[in-house]
Design a protein around this motif. Structure first.
Motif, PDB file in Angstrom:
ATOM      1  N   HIS A  96      25.255 -38.559   2.628  1.00  0.00           N
ATOM      2  CA  HIS A  96      25.622 -39.848   2.371  1.00  0.00           C
ATOM      3  C   HIS A  96      25.683 -40.872   3.455  1.00  0.00           C
ATOM      4  O   HIS A  96      25.298 -41.833   3.674  1.00  0.00           O
ATOM      5  N   ARG A 143      20.084 -58.205   5.017  1.00  0.00           N
ATOM      6  CA  ARG A 143      18.670 -58.216   4.536  1.00  0.00           C
ATOM      7  C   ARG A 143      18.346 -58.585   3.109  1.00  0.00           C
ATOM      8  O   ARG A 143      17.257 -59.094   2.667  1.00  0.00           O
ATOM      9  N   ASN A 203      19.037 -46.491   5.254  1.00  0.00           N
ATOM     10  CA  ASN A 203      18.765 -47.620   4.379  1.00  0.00           C
ATOM     11  C   ASN A 203      18.849 -49.154   5.136  1.00  0.00           C
ATOM     12  O   ASN A 203      17.993 -49.821   4.851  1.00  0.00           O
ATOM     13  N   ASN A 204      19.746 -49.009   6.098  1.00  0.00           N
ATOM     14  CA  ASN A 204      19.719 -50.176   6.714  1.00  0.00           C
ATOM     15  C   ASN A 204      18.538 -50.567   7.597  1.00  0.00           C
ATOM     16  O   ASN A 204      17.845 -51.461   7.649  1.00  0.00           O
ATOM     17  N   ASP A 245      19.339 -54.728  15.244  1.00  0.00           N
ATOM     18  CA  ASP A 245      19.768 -53.856  14.296  1.00  0.00           C
ATOM     19  C   ASP A 245      19.236 -52.648  14.050  1.00  0.00           C
ATOM     20  O   ASP A 245      20.096 -51.711  13.602  1.00  0.00           O
ATOM     21  N   GLN A 256      21.201 -49.217  14.285  1.00  0.00           N
ATOM     22  CA  GLN A 256      21.208 -48.245  13.257  1.00  0.00           C
ATOM     23  C   GLN A 256      20.852 -46.987  13.612  1.00  0.00           C
ATOM     24  O   GLN A 256      21.095 -45.761  12.988  1.00  0.00           O
ATOM     25  N   GLU A 263      28.298 -52.544   3.786  1.00  0.00           N
ATOM     26  CA  GLU A 263      27.182 -52.393   5.243  1.00  0.00           C
ATOM     27  C   GLU A 263      26.866 -53.985   5.442  1.00  0.00           C
ATOM     28  O   GLU A 263      26.366 -54.524   4.436  1.00  0.00           O
ATOM     29  N   LYS A 274      36.584 -39.615   2.741  1.00  0.00           N
ATOM     30  CA  LYS A 274      36.521 -40.853   1.982  1.00  0.00           C
ATOM     31  C   LYS A 274      36.104 -40.425   0.460  1.00  0.00           C
ATOM     32  O   LYS A 274      36.701 -41.024  -0.472  1.00  0.00           O
ATOM     33  N   LEU A 275      35.144 -39.799   0.352  1.00  0.00           N
ATOM     34  CA  LEU A 275      34.443 -39.594  -0.845  1.00  0.00           C
ATOM     35  C   LEU A 275      35.411 -38.806  -1.815  1.00  0.00           C
ATOM     36  O   LEU A 275      35.162 -38.790  -2.883  1.00  0.00           O
ATOM     37  N   ALA A 331      27.038 -33.059   1.418  1.00  0.00           N
ATOM     38  CA  ALA A 331      27.032 -34.091   0.866  1.00  0.00           C
ATOM     39  C   ALA A 331      27.601 -35.604   1.499  1.00  0.00           C
ATOM     40  O   ALA A 331      26.907 -36.403   1.484  1.00  0.00           O
ATOM     41  N   LYS A 372      20.017 -45.049  -2.064  1.00  0.00           N
ATOM     42  CA  LYS A 372      19.908 -45.249  -0.775  1.00  0.00           C
ATOM     43  C   LYS A 372      19.115 -44.167  -0.276  1.00  0.00           C
ATOM     44  O   LYS A 372      19.255 -43.000  -0.627  1.00  0.00           O
ATOM     45  N   PRO A 373      18.187 -44.186   0.648  1.00  0.00           N
ATOM     46  CA  PRO A 373      17.555 -45.604   1.220  1.00  0.00           C
ATOM     47  C   PRO A 373      16.371 -46.293   0.083  1.00  0.00           C
ATOM     48  O   PRO A 373      15.758 -45.391  -0.449  1.00  0.00           O
ATOM     49  N   PHE A 374      16.746 -47.507   0.003  1.00  0.00           N
ATOM     50  CA  PHE A 374      15.773 -48.118  -0.927  1.00  0.00           C
ATOM     51  C   PHE A 374      14.846 -49.241  -0.066  1.00  0.00           C
ATOM     52  O   PHE A 374      15.289 -49.669   0.933  1.00  0.00           O
ATOM     53  N   PRO A 434      13.499 -53.242  -0.335  1.00  0.00           N
ATOM     54  CA  PRO A 434      13.830 -54.524  -0.987  1.00  0.00           C
ATOM     55  C   PRO A 434      13.105 -54.641  -2.277  1.00  0.00           C
ATOM     56  O   PRO A 434      13.616 -55.253  -3.142  1.00  0.00           O
ATOM     57  N   ARG A 470      23.099 -44.896  15.087  1.00  0.00           N
ATOM     58  CA  ARG A 470      24.184 -44.474  14.280  1.00  0.00           C
ATOM     59  C   ARG A 470      23.662 -43.195  13.759  1.00  0.00           C
ATOM     60  O   ARG A 470      24.534 -41.947  13.728  1.00  0.00           O
ATOM     61  N   ARG A 491      30.544 -46.851  -3.076  1.00  0.00           N
ATOM     62  CA  ARG A 491      31.640 -46.284  -2.368  1.00  0.00           C
ATOM     63  C   ARG A 491      31.869 -47.299  -1.537  1.00  0.00           C
ATOM     64  O   ARG A 491      31.290 -47.793  -0.529  1.00  0.00           O
ATOM     65  N   LYS A 508      38.503 -39.316  -1.852  1.00  0.00           N
ATOM     66  CA  LYS A 508      39.444 -40.445  -2.095  1.00  0.00           C
ATOM     67  C   LYS A 508      40.838 -39.800  -1.543  1.00  0.00           C
ATOM     68  O   LYS A 508      41.966 -40.290  -2.180  1.00  0.00           O
ATOM     69  N   VAL A 568      24.609 -55.029   7.241  1.00  0.00           N
ATOM     70  CA  VAL A 568      23.159 -54.956   7.443  1.00  0.00           C
ATOM     71  C   VAL A 568      22.495 -55.379   6.026  1.00  0.00           C
ATOM     72  O   VAL A 568      21.332 -56.003   5.833  1.00  0.00           O
ATOM     73  N   TYR A 609      24.015 -40.615  -1.057  1.00  0.00           N
ATOM     74  CA  TYR A 609      23.761 -39.395  -1.987  1.00  0.00           C
ATOM     75  C   TYR A 609      24.724 -38.792  -2.774  1.00  0.00           C
ATOM     76  O   TYR A 609      24.455 -37.875  -3.794  1.00  0.00           O
ATOM     77  N   ALA A 610      25.958 -39.051  -2.208  1.00  0.00           N
ATOM     78  CA  ALA A 610      27.134 -38.403  -2.814  1.00  0.00           C
ATOM     79  C   ALA A 610      27.569 -38.677  -3.977  1.00  0.00           C
ATOM     80  O   ALA A 610      28.425 -38.252  -4.869  1.00  0.00           O
ATOM     81  N   MET A 662      15.666 -49.126   6.777  1.00  0.00           N
ATOM     82  CA  MET A 662      14.633 -49.536   5.908  1.00  0.00           C
ATOM     83  C   MET A 662      14.502 -50.858   5.386  1.00  0.00           C
ATOM     84  O   MET A 662      13.384 -51.496   5.599  1.00  0.00           O
ATOM     85  N   LEU A 663      15.597 -51.393   5.196  1.00  0.00           N
ATOM     86  CA  LEU A 663      15.676 -52.512   4.617  1.00  0.00           C
ATOM     87  C   LEU A 663      15.165 -53.665   5.541  1.00  0.00           C
ATOM     88  O   LEU A 663      14.468 -54.697   5.445  1.00  0.00           O
ATOM     89  N   THR A 664      15.784 -53.348   6.882  1.00  0.00           N
ATOM     90  CA  THR A 664      15.500 -54.272   8.152  1.00  0.00           C
ATOM     91  C   THR A 664      14.137 -54.214   8.583  1.00  0.00           C
ATOM     92  O   THR A 664      13.348 -55.262   8.679  1.00  0.00           O
ATOM     93  N   ASN A 724      22.512 -41.478   5.100  1.00  0.00           N
ATOM     94  CA  ASN A 724      21.755 -42.524   4.349  1.00  0.00           C
ATOM     95  C   ASN A 724      22.080 -44.116   4.448  1.00  0.00           C
ATOM     96  O   ASN A 724      21.264 -44.803   4.214  1.00  0.00           O
ATOM     97  N   ASN A 725      23.341 -44.574   5.030  1.00  0.00           N
ATOM     98  CA  ASN A 725      23.565 -45.625   5.342  1.00  0.00           C
ATOM     99  C   ASN A 725      22.706 -46.282   6.587  1.00  0.00           C
ATOM    100  O   ASN A 725      21.862 -47.329   6.214  1.00  0.00           O
TER     101      ASN A 725
END
Lengths: 130, 535
Positions: free
Chosen positions: B306, A20, B313-314, B340, B344, A14, B387-388, B302, A106-108, A110, B347, A58, B390, A16, A86-87, B316-318, B309-310
C-alpha cells in the motif's frame, strides 16, 4: 473525450495526486477543486453540490468512507469515485455496494479516471433528462 | 543523495550474499565448538572406569598383603606349637626317667626303666631336630642334647659300676649322683623354659595377627570411604555442571562447555556431544529467527504494498501528465514535475531499502544502539500497517537513555514481533504505546509495549512464550513470534515479561541491559582489535 464540463472535487492527502489530477481534468475543461485535507473538503461539500467527488479511502481523521457517507446523506445526485491503495480494495468493493459509483486502484493513469468520468457524465445526463 | 555511497553496503540484496553470510556464521559456530572439543580432548585421559579399576586393584593388593602376612605368621605359630609340644613331651620323658632314677637311689630298684625313657627322649630330640629344623631354639637344643648325653653316660656308668661291691659308699657314687641330679634338673628346667618362652612367643604372634586384622580392616574402611566420597563427588560435580549447562541452554545461551578438570573421562565425551548439540541448536535457532523474520515481513506486505503504491501512483500520474502536456508547459512547470518524479522515486526507494535492511541483515553484528532510533526504524517499517489498522500510536522514550549493546536487526525484529502481535490484538483499532525508561538500580532498560486490545486470559499467560503456542486460527500464526522474541531478548542478556488484563489490554515489557563502557573505547577495539583506547 470530455462530453460535458463537470464540477469535480478531488480529495487525496497526497499533494501530487491533487496537482496532477487537477492539471489533467482542467485540461479537459472540467471545474476542479482539490483538497489535501479531508475535513475542509467535507465542509466544502456541505456548501456546494459537485457532479463527481473523487476521494482517497485511507486518510487521517476523516477517511473516504465518511466522505461517501456525507455525500450520500446530502441526497444529491453526486457520483463518488473511490481511490484505493493495495490494502483497501475490500473497503472499495464495500463502498460500491454502499453507493459509490466506482473505484480506482493505485497506481492508475489519468485516462483511467477520464473513462470513469465519461461514464459518470452519461449517468448524470440520463438522470438529468426527465 | 545521488552521490556514490561507498561506505554503505550495496542496497540490492543478493541471495548469494545472504547464503555466504549464513555459511560464515555457521563456520564461526563450528570453530567455537571445535576449539572446545579440542580443549576437552587434549587433556590426559583418566576415565572413571580406570579409576574404579585402580581402586579394585588397590583393594586386592591390600587384601593379598594382609592374607600373606597372616599366613606367614600362622606358619610361625604352627612351628612353635610343634616345638612346644615336643619340649613338653621331652620334659615329661625326662621327668619319668628321673623318677626311676630317684627310686634307684632310694630303694635301689632297676635302672632299665630309666634307659627306656631316655631312649624315648633321645628319639624325640632327633625327630624334633629333623622336623622343626634349626628354625627355633637351636642353641637350647644343643645344650639339652649335651646334658642328655652326659646324663645317659652317667646312668650307663652307674649301671656298670653298681655290680661292684661297696660302690654305693664310694665318692665316685656320690659324684655320679650329684652329676645325674644336676643334668636331670637342668634338662627339665631348660625344656620347661623353652616351652614357656615359646608359649609367650605364640601368644605375642597371635596378638600381632589380631592387630594386623584390625588395622587392615580400619585401613580398608578409610580407603573405601575416601574413594567412595571422591568418586561420588567427582561424578556429582560433573552431573551438576552438565545440569547447569542444560539450564543455560534453556535460556538460549549456546556457548560451548569448556574443560575445567585436569583429566578427560567418560563425561568429557558427553560434554562433547552436548556441545555439538548446542551448536546444532544454535544453528536451528538462527534459521528459526531468520525464517520468522520473513514471516513478519509477510505480515507487513499489505502495508508495504500500500505504502509503495502511493509514490508509484504519483510517478505514474506525473509522468503521464508530463508526456501529455509536454509541449504546452513552461520550463518551470516541467522542472517541478521532474522534481516530483525524483522525489517520489526516492520515496519508493527508501521504503524498499528499509524493508531490505530488515530482511537482509542476517549477520549478527553487535553495536551500540539508541532505543529511540531503533524504535523509530521499527515503527517506520510498520507505520502503514498501524495506520491501516486504525491504531493510534504513541512513542514515549525518555531522553538521554543509555544505549544498549546488541544486534540492530534482531532487536528490530523483536519489537516488530511485539508490534504485530499488538496490532492483531486490536482488530477494531485502539491505542499502542511504546514506553522506554531506565531501571537504573539494575542496569537495565525497560521498553513497554502497551496495547488496548483483547488481552490474554491468565491461564494462557504462562504458555505464550512457548514455541508453537498460538491463539490465532490455523494458518494465521506460527506460534513462534514470542518464542523467537524471547530468544532474542535472552540472547542480549535480557528477557520479556507479560502482563495482561482480559478486555483491557496487554503490556509486554522488554528488559535489556544498557551499556556503561565508554563508546570510543569500544569502537577503537572493534576496529583494529587492539586494546588501545582513545580516551
Amino acid at each position: 473525450m470530455a462530453s460535458r464540463s463537470l464540477d469535480i472535487c478531488i480529495i487525496d492527502d497526497e499533494i501530487v495526486v491533487c496537482k496532477r489530477l487537477q492539471q489533467a481534468l482542467t485540461n479537459d475543461g472540467h471545474l476542479v477543486e482539490t483538497f489535501v485535507d479531508s475535513r475542509s473538503a467535507l465542509e466544502r461539500i456541505k456548501e456546494k453540490r459537485f457532479d463527481v467527488v473523487v476521494t482517497d479511502i485511507r486518510m487521517d481523521e476523516i477517511d473516504g468512507m465518511e466522505v461517501l457517507a456525507a455525500v450520500t446523506e446530502k441526497g444529491e445526485d453526486t457520483k463518488v469515485i473511490m481511490i484505493t491503495g493495495y490494502a483497501t480494495i475490500e473497503i472499495a468493493r464495500e463502498a460500491t455496494i454502499r453507493g459509490a459509483f466506482d473505484f480506482l486502484s493505485k497506481p492508475f493513469k489519468p485516462n483511467d479516471l477520464r473513462e470513469m468520468l465519461v461514464a459518470a457524465a452519461k449517468t448524470l445526463e440520463v438522470h438529468d433528462r426527465p | 543523495m545521488t552521490g556514490p555511497d561507498t561506505g554503505e553496503p550495496p542496497s540490492s540484496s543478493s541471495l548469494s550474499d545472504i547464503l555466504k553470510q549464513g555459511l560464515e556464521r555457521e563456520g564461526l559456530g563450528h570453530e567455537r565448538e571445535d576449539r572446545a572439543r579440542l580443549a576437552l580432548l587434549q587433556r590426559p585421559r583418566f576415565t572413571i572406569r580406570a579409576r574404579l579399576g585402580l581402586l579394585f586393584l588397590a583393594l586386592f593388593l591390600v587384601s593379598a598383603i594382609m592374607a600373606s602376612a597372616g599366613w606367614l605368621i600362622l606358619a610361625g605359630v604352627e612351628y612353635r606349637l610343634r616345638y612346644v609340644t615336643a619340649t613338653d613331651v621331652f620334659a615329661n620323658e625326662i621327668q619319668q626317667a628321673r623318677r626311676y632314677e630317684k627310686n634307684f637311689f632310694l630303694y635301689r630298684s632297676e635302672l632299665s626303666e630309666v634307659l627306656q625313657h631316655l631312649d624315648a627322649a633321645d628319639l624325640l630330640l632327633r625327630q624334633a631336630a629333623e622336623d622343626i629344623g634349626p628354625v627355633v631354639g637351636f642353641a637350647e637344643m644343643t645344650t639339652i642334647r649335651a646334658h642328655l648325653s652326659r646324663y645317659r653316660h652317667s646312668i650307663d656308668e652307674l649301671i656298670a659300676r653298681n655290680r661292684q661291691e661297696d660302690f654305693s659308699g664310694s665318692t665316685d657314687f656320690k659324684t655320679l649322683e650329684t652329676s645325674l641330679r644336676d643334668d636331670g634338673s637342668r634338662m627339665v628346667s631348660l625344656a620347661l623354659d623353652i616351652s614357656k618362652k615359646e608359649r609367650a612367643q605364640i601368644s605375642s604372634l597371635i596378638s600381632v595377627i589380631q592387630k594386623v586384622f584390625i588395622l587392615t580392616s580400619v585401613f580398608l574402611l578409610f580407603l573405601l570411604l575416601y574413594v567412595a566420597l571422591h568418586l561420588s563427588r567427582h561424578i556429582i560435580s560433573r552431573l551438576d555442571r552438565l545440569m547447569a549447562a542444560t539450564q543455560r541452554i534453556a535460556t538460549g545461551d549456546f556457548s560451548p562447555i569448556l574443560p575445567q578438570r585436569k583429566y578427560r573421562d567418560e563425561f568429557s565425551y558427553l560434554t562433547i556431544a552436548l556441545n555439538h548439540m548446542m551448536q546444532e541448536l544454535e544453528q536451528r535457532q538462527d534459521v528459526l529467527v531468520e525464517s520468522h523474520k520473513i514471516r513478519a515481513v509477510g505480515n507487513l506486505t499489505a502495508g508495504i504494498a500500500h505504502e509503495l503504491n502511493n509514490p508509484l501512483n504519483n510517478i505514474m500520474l506525473t509522468s503521464e501528465m508530463l508526456k501529455e502536456d509536454y509541449a504546452k508547459l513552461d520550463d518551470e512547470a516541467r522542472l517541478d514535475m521532474v522534481n516530483d518524479l525524483i522525489e517520489q522515486a526516492e520515496r519508493a526507494r527508501s521504503i524498499v531499502k528499509n524493508l531490505l535492511d530488515f530482511v537482509r541483515e542476517s549477520e549478527v553484528k553487535r553495536e551500540q544502539l539508541h532505543l529511540h532510533n531503533l524504535l523509530e526504524e521499527t515503527l517506520r517499517l510498520a507505520g502503514n500497517q498501524i495506520k491501516l489498522n486504525k491504531v493510534k500510536l504513541e512513542l514515549e522514550v525518555h531522553p538521554n537513555l543509555p544505549p544498549v549493546y546488541g544486534d540492530r536487526s534482531l532487536l528490530r525484529q523483536l519489537f516488530l514481533n511485539l508490534l504485530l502481535n499488538a496490532l492483531d490484538a486490536m482488530p477494531t483499532g485502539g491505542k499502542l504505546t511504546f514506553k522506554a525508561s531506565e531501571e537504573k538500580e539494575v542496569g537495565f532498560l525497560a521498553i513497554k509495549v502497551v496495547d488496548t486490545g483483547t488481552g490474554i486470559p491468565a491461564h494462557l499467560l504462562r504458555a505464550i512464550f512457548d514455541p508453537f503456542f498460538t491463539t490465532k486460527p490455523t494458518g494465521k500464526g506460527t506460534g513462534l513470534g514470542l518464542s523467537v522474541s524471547q530468544g532474542i531478548a535472552r540472547h542480549h542478556g535480557g528477557n520479556i515479561e507479560v502482563d495482561s488484563t482480559p478486555g483491557q489490554g496487554t503490556t509486554f515489557t522488554v528488559h535489556l541491559p544498557f551499556v556503561t563502557i565508554p563508546a570510543e573505547l569500544k569502537v577503537s577495539r572493534n576496529s583494529n582489535g587492539s586494546s588501545v583506547g582513545s580516551i
